[in-house]
Motif scaffolding. Structure first.
Motif, PDB file in Angstrom:
ATOM      1  N   VAL A  79      -3.720   3.804  -5.962  1.00  7.77           N
ATOM      2  CA  VAL A  79      -4.479   2.552  -5.877  1.00  7.77           C
ATOM      3  C   VAL A  79      -4.203   1.899  -4.529  1.00  7.77           C
ATOM      4  CG1 VAL A  79      -4.766   0.250  -6.888  1.00  7.77           C
ATOM      5  CG2 VAL A  79      -4.350   2.203  -8.363  1.00  7.77           C
ATOM      6  N   THR A  80      -5.257   1.395  -3.893  1.00  3.53           N
ATOM      7  CA  THR A  80      -5.087   0.626  -2.664  1.00  3.53           C
ATOM      8  C   THR A  80      -4.809  -0.835  -3.026  1.00  3.53           C
ATOM      9  OG1 THR A  80      -7.410   0.010  -2.470  1.00  3.53           O
ATOM     10  CG2 THR A  80      -6.733   2.112  -1.455  1.00  3.53           C
ATOM     11  N   ALA A  83      -8.580  -6.279  -6.900  1.00  5.82           N
ATOM     12  CA  ALA A  83      -9.793  -6.330  -7.719  1.00  5.82           C
ATOM     13  C   ALA A  83      -9.448  -6.226  -9.203  1.00  5.82           C
ATOM     14  CB  ALA A  83     -10.756  -5.220  -7.311  1.00  5.82           C
ATOM     15  N   LEU A  84      -8.553  -5.316  -9.565  1.00  5.33           N
ATOM     16  CA  LEU A  84      -8.163  -5.165 -10.967  1.00  5.33           C
ATOM     17  C   LEU A  84      -7.490  -6.441 -11.479  1.00  5.33           C
ATOM     18  CD1 LEU A  84      -6.746  -1.514 -10.963  1.00  5.33           C
ATOM     19  CD2 LEU A  84      -8.937  -2.283 -11.923  1.00  5.33           C
ATOM     20  N   GLU A 125       0.827  -1.205   0.000  1.00  6.59           N
ATOM     21  CA  GLU A 125       0.000   0.000   0.000  1.00  6.59           C
ATOM     22  C   GLU A 125       0.861   1.256   0.000  1.00  6.59           C
ATOM     23  OE1 GLU A 125      -3.145  -0.282   2.912  1.00  6.59           O
ATOM     24  OE2 GLU A 125      -4.282  -1.542   1.541  1.00  6.59           O
ATOM     25  N   LEU A 179     -16.612  -0.964  -3.808  1.00  3.65           N
ATOM     26  CA  LEU A 179     -15.300  -1.055  -4.444  1.00  3.65           C
ATOM     27  C   LEU A 179     -15.427  -0.831  -5.950  1.00  3.65           C
ATOM     28  CD1 LEU A 179     -12.264  -1.739  -4.479  1.00  3.65           C
ATOM     29  CD2 LEU A 179     -12.914  -4.164  -4.487  1.00  3.65           C
ATOM     30  N   ARG A 187     -16.061   2.788  -6.805  1.00  5.97           N
ATOM     31  CA  ARG A 187     -14.845   3.608  -6.792  1.00  5.97           C
ATOM     32  C   ARG A 187     -13.999   3.368  -8.045  1.00  5.97           C
ATOM     33  NH1 ARG A 187     -15.127   2.059  -1.405  1.00  5.97           N
ATOM     34  NH2 ARG A 187     -13.512   0.480  -1.631  1.00  5.97           N
ATOM     35  N   LEU A 188     -13.882   2.114  -8.447  1.00 12.31           N
ATOM     36  CA  LEU A 188     -13.103   1.795  -9.639  1.00 12.31           C
ATOM     37  C   LEU A 188     -13.772   2.345 -10.900  1.00 12.31           C
ATOM     38  CD1 LEU A 188     -12.081  -1.871  -8.754  1.00 12.31           C
ATOM     39  CD2 LEU A 188     -10.577   0.130  -8.824  1.00 12.31           C
ATOM     40  N   GLU A 215      -6.527  -3.331  -2.061  1.00 10.66           N
ATOM     41  CA  GLU A 215      -7.823  -3.924  -2.397  1.00 10.66           C
ATOM     42  C   GLU A 215      -8.209  -3.623  -3.843  1.00 10.66           C
ATOM     43  OE1 GLU A 215     -11.478  -2.183  -0.661  1.00 10.66           O
ATOM     44  OE2 GLU A 215     -11.857  -4.206   0.089  1.00 10.66           O
ATOM     45  N   GLN A 216      -7.956  -2.396  -4.288  1.00 14.25           N
ATOM     46  CA  GLN A 216      -8.269  -2.040  -5.671  1.00 14.25           C
ATOM     47  C   GLN A 216      -7.367  -2.793  -6.640  1.00 14.25           C
ATOM     48  OE1 GLN A 216      -7.794   2.179  -5.193  1.00 14.25           O
ATOM     49  NE2 GLN A 216      -9.992   2.517  -4.914  1.00 14.25           N
ATOM     50  N   TRP A 217      -6.060  -2.898  -6.308  1.00 15.52           N
ATOM     51  CA  TRP A 217      -5.152  -3.651  -7.164  1.00 15.52           C
ATOM     52  C   TRP A 217      -5.599  -5.100  -7.264  1.00 15.52           C
ATOM     53  CZ3 TRP A 217      -2.032  -7.813  -5.676  1.00 15.52           C
ATOM     54  CH2 TRP A 217      -1.218  -8.309  -6.693  1.00 15.52           C
ATOM     55  N   GLY A 264      -8.041   0.917 -17.037  1.00 18.69           N
ATOM     56  CA  GLY A 264      -7.863  -0.134 -16.039  1.00 18.69           C
ATOM     57  C   GLY A 264      -6.729  -1.072 -16.405  1.00 18.69           C
TER      58      GLY A 264
END
Length: 148
Positions: free
Chosen positions: A29-30, A36-37, A21, A65, A68-69, A32-34, A95
């Protein structure tokens, strides 16, 4: 003995999360976002319900989530032709580009994690951690109603 090992694994995972992080903060990017991607890249076109299961998140948390993305222009939702209520998820061009920028960061973190450790020891660690995960999975999750 195994309690010490469990604590060491837990502490390592937390440090790995904090380090990622910290390094990813510059890319906006957090972790969690990474995650998810990266997960969506492997499961593009999945619906939100299935994606929540893959991500091991509840529907509301996943929706936030994805919101936000989507607001960041990294993910898009499309109606499912077979089910008007469902939405399918896709990475946008932005993305994919963000994921491409994050991959070297994740690879560098993996290299840092394994620095000074021989391939044989890393293979043993993978095998042992895999068996530990299987042991925990086999023991099952505690009943959520237990102890109430």
């Amino acid at each position: 003995m195994t309690e010490d090992l469990a604590r060491l694994v837990w502490d390592t995972a937390r440090l790995l999360t904090r380090t990622f992080e910290s390094r990813a903060r510059g890319l906006g990017v957090t972790r969690e976002q990474w995650l998810a991607l990266a997960t969506l890249a492997r499961h593009e076109g999945t619906n939100q319900v299935h994606f929540a299961q893959i991500m091991e998140m509840d529907a509301i948390g996943l929706c936030r989530l994805v919101d936000r993305l989507e607001a960041a222009g990294l993910v898009r939702r499309e109606r499912d032709a077979a089910d008007r209520r469902a939405r399918r998820l896709y990475l946008t061009q932005a993305g994919w580009a963000r994921l491409d920028r994050l991959r070297p960061l994740a690879q560098a973190l993996g290299a840092d994690l394994g620095a000074g450790i021989g391939e044989a020891d890393l293979a043993t660690a993978r095998a042992v951690l895999g068996r530990m995960m299987a042991n925990i999975a086999r023991s099952g999750l505690p009943d959520e109603g237990a102890g109430s």
